[in-house]
Design an enzyme around this catalytic site. Sequence first.
Site, PDB file in Angstrom:
ATOM      1  N   ASP A  59       0.838  -1.202   0.000  1.00  0.00           N
ATOM      2  CA  ASP A  59       0.000   0.000   0.000  1.00  0.00           C
ATOM      3  C   ASP A  59       0.876   1.256   0.000  1.00  0.00           C
ATOM      4  O   ASP A  59       0.369   2.376  -0.103  1.00  0.00           O
ATOM      5  CB  ASP A  59      -1.018  -0.002   1.142  1.00  0.00           C
ATOM      6  CG  ASP A  59      -0.377  -0.002   2.515  1.00  0.00           C
ATOM      7  OD1 ASP A  59       0.858  -0.120   2.606  1.00  0.00           O
ATOM      8  OD2 ASP A  59      -1.117   0.117   3.510  1.00  0.00           O
ATOM      9  N   SER A  60       2.208   1.072   0.052  1.00  0.00           N
ATOM     10  CA  SER A  60       3.136   2.188  -0.173  1.00  0.00           C
ATOM     11  C   SER A  60       2.924   2.761  -1.572  1.00  0.00           C
ATOM     12  O   SER A  60       3.382   3.858  -1.883  1.00  0.00           O
ATOM     13  CB  SER A  60       4.586   1.727  -0.006  1.00  0.00           C
ATOM     14  OG  SER A  60       4.825   0.538  -0.728  1.00  0.00           O
ATOM     15  N   ASP A  98      -1.282  -6.203  -0.567  1.00  0.00           N
ATOM     16  CA  ASP A  98      -1.392  -5.537   0.734  1.00  0.00           C
ATOM     17  C   ASP A  98      -2.826  -5.057   0.926  1.00  0.00           C
ATOM     18  O   ASP A  98      -3.353  -4.325   0.082  1.00  0.00           O
ATOM     19  CB  ASP A  98      -0.452  -4.318   0.719  1.00  0.00           C
ATOM     20  CG  ASP A  98       0.108  -3.995   2.073  1.00  0.00           C
ATOM     21  OD1 ASP A  98      -0.261  -4.665   3.061  1.00  0.00           O
ATOM     22  OD2 ASP A  98       0.941  -3.074   2.145  1.00  0.00           O
ATOM     23  N   LYS A 128      -1.353  -9.425   2.729  1.00  0.00           N
ATOM     24  CA  LYS A 128      -0.671  -8.940   3.932  1.00  0.00           C
ATOM     25  C   LYS A 128      -1.610  -7.995   4.671  1.00  0.00           C
ATOM     26  O   LYS A 128      -2.332  -7.232   4.036  1.00  0.00           O
ATOM     27  CB  LYS A 128       0.617  -8.196   3.571  1.00  0.00           C
ATOM     28  CG  LYS A 128       1.318  -7.572   4.785  1.00  0.00           C
ATOM     29  CD  LYS A 128       2.686  -7.044   4.470  1.00  0.00           C
ATOM     30  CE  LYS A 128       2.704  -5.640   3.927  1.00  0.00           C
ATOM     31  NZ  LYS A 128       2.075  -4.624   4.814  1.00  0.00           N
ATOM     32  N   GLU A 130      -1.840  -5.525   8.486  1.00  0.00           N
ATOM     33  CA  GLU A 130      -1.074  -4.966   9.599  1.00  0.00           C
ATOM     34  C   GLU A 130      -1.749  -5.250  10.942  1.00  0.00           C
ATOM     35  O   GLU A 130      -2.975  -5.195  11.053  1.00  0.00           O
ATOM     36  CB  GLU A 130      -0.914  -3.447   9.413  1.00  0.00           C
ATOM     37  CG  GLU A 130      -0.124  -3.084   8.165  1.00  0.00           C
ATOM     38  CD  GLU A 130       0.107  -1.579   8.010  1.00  0.00           C
ATOM     39  OE1 GLU A 130      -0.251  -0.805   8.922  1.00  0.00           O
ATOM     40  OE2 GLU A 130       0.658  -1.197   6.963  1.00  0.00           O
ATOM     41  N   GLU A 197       8.706  -4.241  10.757  1.00  0.00           N
ATOM     42  CA  GLU A 197       9.118  -2.936  10.230  1.00  0.00           C
ATOM     43  C   GLU A 197       9.492  -1.981  11.360  1.00  0.00           C
ATOM     44  O   GLU A 197       8.766  -1.870  12.361  1.00  0.00           O
ATOM     45  CB  GLU A 197       7.977  -2.323   9.393  1.00  0.00           C
ATOM     46  CG  GLU A 197       8.345  -0.937   8.854  1.00  0.00           C
ATOM     47  CD  GLU A 197       7.401  -0.394   7.787  1.00  0.00           C
ATOM     48  OE1 GLU A 197       6.457  -1.107   7.384  1.00  0.00           O
ATOM     49  OE2 GLU A 197       7.624   0.748   7.343  1.00  0.00           O
TER      50      GLU A 197
END
Length: 301
Positions: A59-60, A98, A128, A130, A197
Amino acid sequence: MSITSFNGGQPQSARPKVTTLTIQEKKQRREPITCLTAYDYATSRLVDEAGIDMILVGDSLAQVVLGYENTLPVTMEEMLHHTRAVRRAVKRALVIADMPFGSYHDDTKEGVRNAVRFVKEAGAEAVKLEGGQKRVELVERVLDAEIPVMGHIGLTPQSVNKMGGFKVQGKDLAGIEQLIKDAIALDRAGVFSIVLEGVPREVAAMITAEVNAPTIGIGAGPECDGQVLVFHDILNLTFAPKAKFVRRYADAAALIRGAVEQFKSDVEAGSYPSDEESYHLPRETKAELETLLLRKVAVGR
Ligand code: KIV
């Protein structure tokens, strides 16, 4: 075109498809795991042909491709669109999508539905998400839907507002304890890997030794089972100060600027396109055209 020209010159059989099992086996064999983000056809294809194990459609994307300040605004539709492009390019690497902010935070059912969309509509092989302990139920439900999950703890960019900025996590004893609990909870829930991270090296090393799932570090030191970086960071394409953990392997910004400036000056000087860069009429058509033009001139006289 030969079969080897798509995979960096190596025969297809020498580079079998990477699966979540491959990633777990690499941890057991203590072989470093490689992962890069990618968001489009051309760059994913290059990353895949270079032999990187996993490609994360991160999602960056929100920041490095779409120009937002953080990852929060990117939508499911945008993530699906880019995951499809990556999927079309990648033959060998494991493709992970993501899950964007808001796509799994409200209720578990919606989270599962969105994870299924990544697999069904975009060809992702894993997702993925978070968060640690608080995501266990969701991880289990997504796994029940036969979708492998990569966890992500530490500096989780979707929590930027709650964290009060992009801050290294696990710097005091309470933080370390929470990170370890999160990692163990995700490991027990069955994630196939965990991104660590922005975590002190010492803490990442402890977690890596503690869990079965391979740890994939970004700003988490060398003891992790693998490393992930953002594609645009390693190529100097982010227009932002370099984070401590980023290593720049090339200056694509300088390369692109140079090429674009050269194109501009060639066009302005009339040296592009040259005759060799132009299409020509077939000889007979050219002769016919010349005759026609001559006749017109004669009639006009
Ligand atoms: O979106 C992303 O690029 C990521 C990596 C930094 C792990 O989540």
